[in-house]
Design a protein around this motif. Structure first.
Motif, PDB file in Angstrom:
ATOM      1  N   ARG A   5      34.776  18.860  63.849  1.00 51.45           N
ATOM      2  CA  ARG A   5      33.780  19.108  62.813  1.00 51.45           C
ATOM      3  C   ARG A   5      33.524  20.598  62.755  1.00 51.45           C
ATOM      4  NH1 ARG A   5      34.820  14.863  61.251  1.00 51.45           N
ATOM      5  NH2 ARG A   5      33.581  12.969  61.160  1.00 51.45           N
ATOM      6  N   SER A   6      33.325  21.115  61.556  1.00 49.35           N
ATOM      7  CA  SER A   6      33.184  22.559  61.397  1.00 49.35           C
ATOM      8  C   SER A   6      31.748  23.034  61.610  1.00 49.35           C
ATOM      9  CB  SER A   6      33.636  22.961  59.996  1.00 49.35           C
ATOM     10  OG  SER A   6      32.783  22.389  59.048  1.00 49.35           O
ATOM     11  N   GLN A   8      27.944  23.572  63.143  1.00 48.71           N
ATOM     12  CA  GLN A   8      27.410  23.768  64.479  1.00 48.71           C
ATOM     13  C   GLN A   8      26.429  22.646  64.819  1.00 48.71           C
ATOM     14  OE1 GLN A   8      25.698  27.652  64.513  1.00 48.71           O
ATOM     15  NE2 GLN A   8      27.447  28.542  63.479  1.00 48.71           N
ATOM     16  N   GLU A  10      23.361  22.959  65.915  1.00 52.58           N
ATOM     17  CA  GLU A  10      22.082  23.234  65.268  1.00 52.58           C
ATOM     18  C   GLU A  10      22.356  23.677  63.833  1.00 52.58           C
ATOM     19  OE1 GLU A  10      17.995  25.768  65.809  1.00 52.58           O
ATOM     20  OE2 GLU A  10      19.693  26.220  67.099  1.00 52.58           O
ATOM     21  N   ALA A  11      22.149  22.765  62.901  1.00 54.74           N
ATOM     22  CA  ALA A  11      22.537  23.021  61.518  1.00 54.74           C
ATOM     23  C   ALA A  11      21.428  23.728  60.750  1.00 54.74           C
ATOM     24  CB  ALA A  11      22.895  21.714  60.849  1.00 54.74           C
ATOM     25  N   VAL A  12      21.812  24.383  59.657  1.00 54.26           N
ATOM     26  CA  VAL A  12      20.835  25.031  58.778  1.00 54.26           C
ATOM     27  C   VAL A  12      20.007  23.964  58.054  1.00 54.26           C
ATOM     28  CG1 VAL A  12      20.581  26.530  56.769  1.00 54.26           C
ATOM     29  CG2 VAL A  12      22.301  27.056  58.477  1.00 54.26           C
ATOM     30  N   VAL A  13      20.681  22.868  57.719  1.00 49.21           N
ATOM     31  CA  VAL A  13      20.004  21.792  56.984  1.00 49.21           C
ATOM     32  C   VAL A  13      19.352  20.828  57.973  1.00 49.21           C
ATOM     33  CG1 VAL A  13      20.383  19.873  55.399  1.00 49.21           C
ATOM     34  CG2 VAL A  13      21.664  21.982  55.099  1.00 49.21           C
ATOM     35  N   ASN A  14      18.079  20.527  57.743  1.00 52.85           N
ATOM     36  CA  ASN A  14      17.357  19.541  58.576  1.00 52.85           C
ATOM     37  C   ASN A  14      17.843  18.141  58.200  1.00 52.85           C
ATOM     38  OD1 ASN A  14      15.772  21.468  59.851  1.00 52.85           O
ATOM     39  ND2 ASN A  14      14.209  21.411  58.258  1.00 52.85           N
ATOM     40  N   SER A  16      17.041  15.084  59.097  1.00 50.05           N
ATOM     41  CA  SER A  16      16.091  14.010  58.784  1.00 50.05           C
ATOM     42  C   SER A  16      15.481  14.190  57.396  1.00 50.05           C
ATOM     43  CB  SER A  16      14.989  13.934  59.844  1.00 50.05           C
ATOM     44  OG  SER A  16      14.296  15.149  59.928  1.00 50.05           O
ATOM     45  N   LYS A  41      26.065  13.547  57.219  1.00 57.39           N
ATOM     46  CA  LYS A  41      26.692  14.648  57.970  1.00 57.39           C
ATOM     47  C   LYS A  41      27.568  15.495  57.063  1.00 57.39           C
ATOM     48  CE  LYS A  41      26.950  12.120  62.357  1.00 57.39           C
ATOM     49  NZ  LYS A  41      27.875  11.388  63.226  1.00 57.39           N
ATOM     50  N   CYS A  45      27.042  19.548  56.051  1.00 62.77           N
ATOM     51  CA  CYS A  45      28.094  20.574  56.222  1.00 62.77           C
ATOM     52  C   CYS A  45      28.399  21.255  54.887  1.00 62.77           C
ATOM     53  CB  CYS A  45      29.374  19.945  56.771  1.00 62.77           C
ATOM     54  SG  CYS A  45      29.245  19.434  58.473  1.00 62.77           S
ATOM     55  N   ALA A  47      26.411  21.580  52.290  1.00 62.94           N
ATOM     56  CA  ALA A  47      25.279  22.433  51.906  1.00 62.94           C
ATOM     57  C   ALA A  47      25.325  23.755  52.672  1.00 62.94           C
ATOM     58  CB  ALA A  47      23.963  21.705  52.164  1.00 62.94           C
ATOM     59  N   GLU A  48      25.740  23.685  53.935  1.00 64.94           N
ATOM     60  CA  GLU A  48      25.856  24.907  54.740  1.00 64.94           C
ATOM     61  C   GLU A  48      26.977  25.804  54.187  1.00 64.94           C
ATOM     62  OE1 GLU A  48      25.222  24.378  58.849  1.00 64.94           O
ATOM     63  OE2 GLU A  48      26.183  26.244  59.414  1.00 64.94           O
TER      64      GLU A  48
ATOM     65  N   SER B   6      13.292   7.698  59.213  1.00 62.28           N
ATOM     66  CA  SER B   6      12.874   8.538  60.339  1.00 62.28           C
ATOM     67  C   SER B   6      11.824   9.545  59.885  1.00 62.28           C
ATOM     68  CB  SER B   6      14.068   9.286  60.923  1.00 62.28           C
ATOM     69  OG  SER B   6      14.618  10.133  59.950  1.00 62.28           O
ATOM     70  N   ILE B  14      13.828  21.417  53.709  1.00 63.45           N
ATOM     71  CA  ILE B  14      15.235  21.009  53.812  1.00 63.45           C
ATOM     72  C   ILE B  14      16.047  21.972  54.687  1.00 63.45           C
ATOM     73  CG2 ILE B  14      16.110  22.195  51.728  1.00 63.45           C
ATOM     74  CD1 ILE B  14      17.014  18.605  52.305  1.00 63.45           C
ATOM     75  N   LEU B  15      15.634  23.256  54.723  1.00 62.83           N
ATOM     76  CA  LEU B  15      16.384  24.237  55.513  1.00 62.83           C
ATOM     77  C   LEU B  15      15.618  24.654  56.762  1.00 62.83           C
ATOM     78  CD1 LEU B  15      17.818  26.639  52.776  1.00 62.83           C
ATOM     79  CD2 LEU B  15      18.923  24.685  53.825  1.00 62.83           C
ATOM     80  N   ASN B  16      16.346  24.827  57.845  1.00 66.56           N
ATOM     81  CA  ASN B  16      15.802  25.369  59.078  1.00 66.56           C
ATOM     82  C   ASN B  16      15.748  26.896  58.900  1.00 66.56           C
ATOM     83  OD1 ASN B  16      15.713  26.581  61.657  1.00 66.56           O
ATOM     84  ND2 ASN B  16      16.607  24.771  62.602  1.00 66.56           N
ATOM     85  N   ARG B  19      17.542  29.164  61.450  1.00 67.15           N
ATOM     86  CA  ARG B  19      19.005  29.132  61.332  1.00 67.15           C
ATOM     87  C   ARG B  19      19.466  29.846  60.054  1.00 67.15           C
ATOM     88  NH1 ARG B  19      22.897  29.669  62.884  1.00 67.15           N
ATOM     89  NH2 ARG B  19      24.190  28.152  61.840  1.00 67.15           N
ATOM     90  N   PHE B  48      21.471  21.527  44.610  1.00 68.31           N
ATOM     91  CA  PHE B  48      22.832  21.165  45.002  1.00 68.31           C
ATOM     92  C   PHE B  48      22.856  19.730  45.552  1.00 68.31           C
ATOM     93  CE2 PHE B  48      25.920  21.051  48.591  1.00 68.31           C
ATOM     94  CZ  PHE B  48      27.096  21.222  47.885  1.00 68.31           C
ATOM     95  N   VAL B  85      35.349  20.184  53.308  1.00 69.60           N
ATOM     96  CA  VAL B  85      34.763  20.317  54.648  1.00 69.60           C
ATOM     97  C   VAL B  85      35.805  19.909  55.683  1.00 69.60           C
ATOM     98  CG1 VAL B  85      32.928  19.559  56.208  1.00 69.60           C
ATOM     99  CG2 VAL B  85      32.445  19.868  53.769  1.00 69.60           C
ATOM    100  N   PRO B  86      36.211  20.831  56.578  1.00 70.52           N
ATOM    101  CA  PRO B  86      37.182  20.481  57.616  1.00 70.52           C
ATOM    102  C   PRO B  86      36.659  19.330  58.478  1.00 70.52           C
ATOM    103  CG  PRO B  86      36.799  22.847  57.562  1.00 70.52           C
ATOM    104  CD  PRO B  86      35.766  22.222  56.676  1.00 70.52           C
ATOM    105  N   GLY B  87      37.569  18.426  58.879  1.00 76.69           N
ATOM    106  CA  GLY B  87      37.155  17.279  59.690  1.00 76.69           C
ATOM    107  C   GLY B  87      36.935  16.049  58.841  1.00 76.69           C
ATOM    108  N   TYR B  88      36.973  16.219  57.512  1.00 75.47           N
ATOM    109  CA  TYR B  88      36.819  15.081  56.600  1.00 75.47           C
ATOM    110  C   TYR B  88      38.050  15.020  55.694  1.00 75.47           C
ATOM    111  CZ  TYR B  88      31.974  14.665  58.057  1.00 75.47           C
ATOM    112  OH  TYR B  88      30.836  14.488  58.798  1.00 75.47           O
TER     113      TYR B  88
END
Lengths: 71, 95
Positions: A5-6, A8, A10-14, A16, A41, A45, A47-48, B6, B14-16, B19, B48, B85-88
């Motif tokens: 998976r590309s 990280q 700890e992702a930028v997008v939350n 939940s 998931k 990715c 969105a990041e 949850s 939506i964004l941390n 990060r 988006f 997206v790599p991995g998909y």
């Protein structure tokens, strides 16, 4: 086999918040009742990736603005 | 493997933010993100997500499925956003 998976850990997008948002949007489409965890998931990715692309473009714009300012 | 409701983490955004600032530093260490730019990136990300999920739900419906799957999102991302997206890869998604 093992999957790579590309994104990280700890992702930028939350995730939940993203999950909740996806459920809200999906509920507007008739018959869609479930969202697979892999879909969340993947969208996190993606969105990041979109954000990185935007930030790179913004960086170019900032450099251009600073060049004009110096002149 | 389906979702269960949850409680949102952090401040419910939506964004941390931390990060996001780290991401900006990764692209250009000399750069700083002001509050307006941060809000705009939040809005763009939200738009988006809205676009991708709504279109992907239509693709799931077209498959006559009641479940939004990664393959629906992947197809829309590739066709409309040119995002891979790599991995998909297609093989992993089809199984």
């Amino acid at each position: 086999g093992a999957q790579s998976r590309s994104c990280q850990d700890e992702a930028v997008v939350n995730s939940s918040v993203l999950q909740r948002r996806m459920s809200e949007i999906a509920s507007r489409t008739p018959n869609i009742q479930n969202i697979h965890t892999e879909a969340v998931k993947l969208l996190a990715c993606a969105a990041e990736t979109r954000l990185k692309d935007l930030v790179e473009k913004l960086s170019t714009v900032v450099c251009h603005r600073m060049v004009n300012y110096r002149e | 493997q389906f979702l269960t409701p949850s409680v949102p983490e952090n401040d419910g955004k939506i964004l941390n933010k931390q990060r996001l600032h780290e991401l900006v530093k990764e692209v250009d260490p000399t750069e700083q993100l002001d509050e307006d730019a941060e809000e705009m990136l939040m809005q763009i990300t939200d738009d988006f997500i809205e676009n991708v999920v709504a279109a992907s739900c239509e693709l799931a419906r077209h498959r006559k499925s009641n479940t939004l799957e990664a393959k629906d999102i992947k197809l829309h991302l590739e066709k409309h956003w040119n995002i891979t997206v790599p991995g998909y890869s297609s093989d992993e998604i089809r199984t």
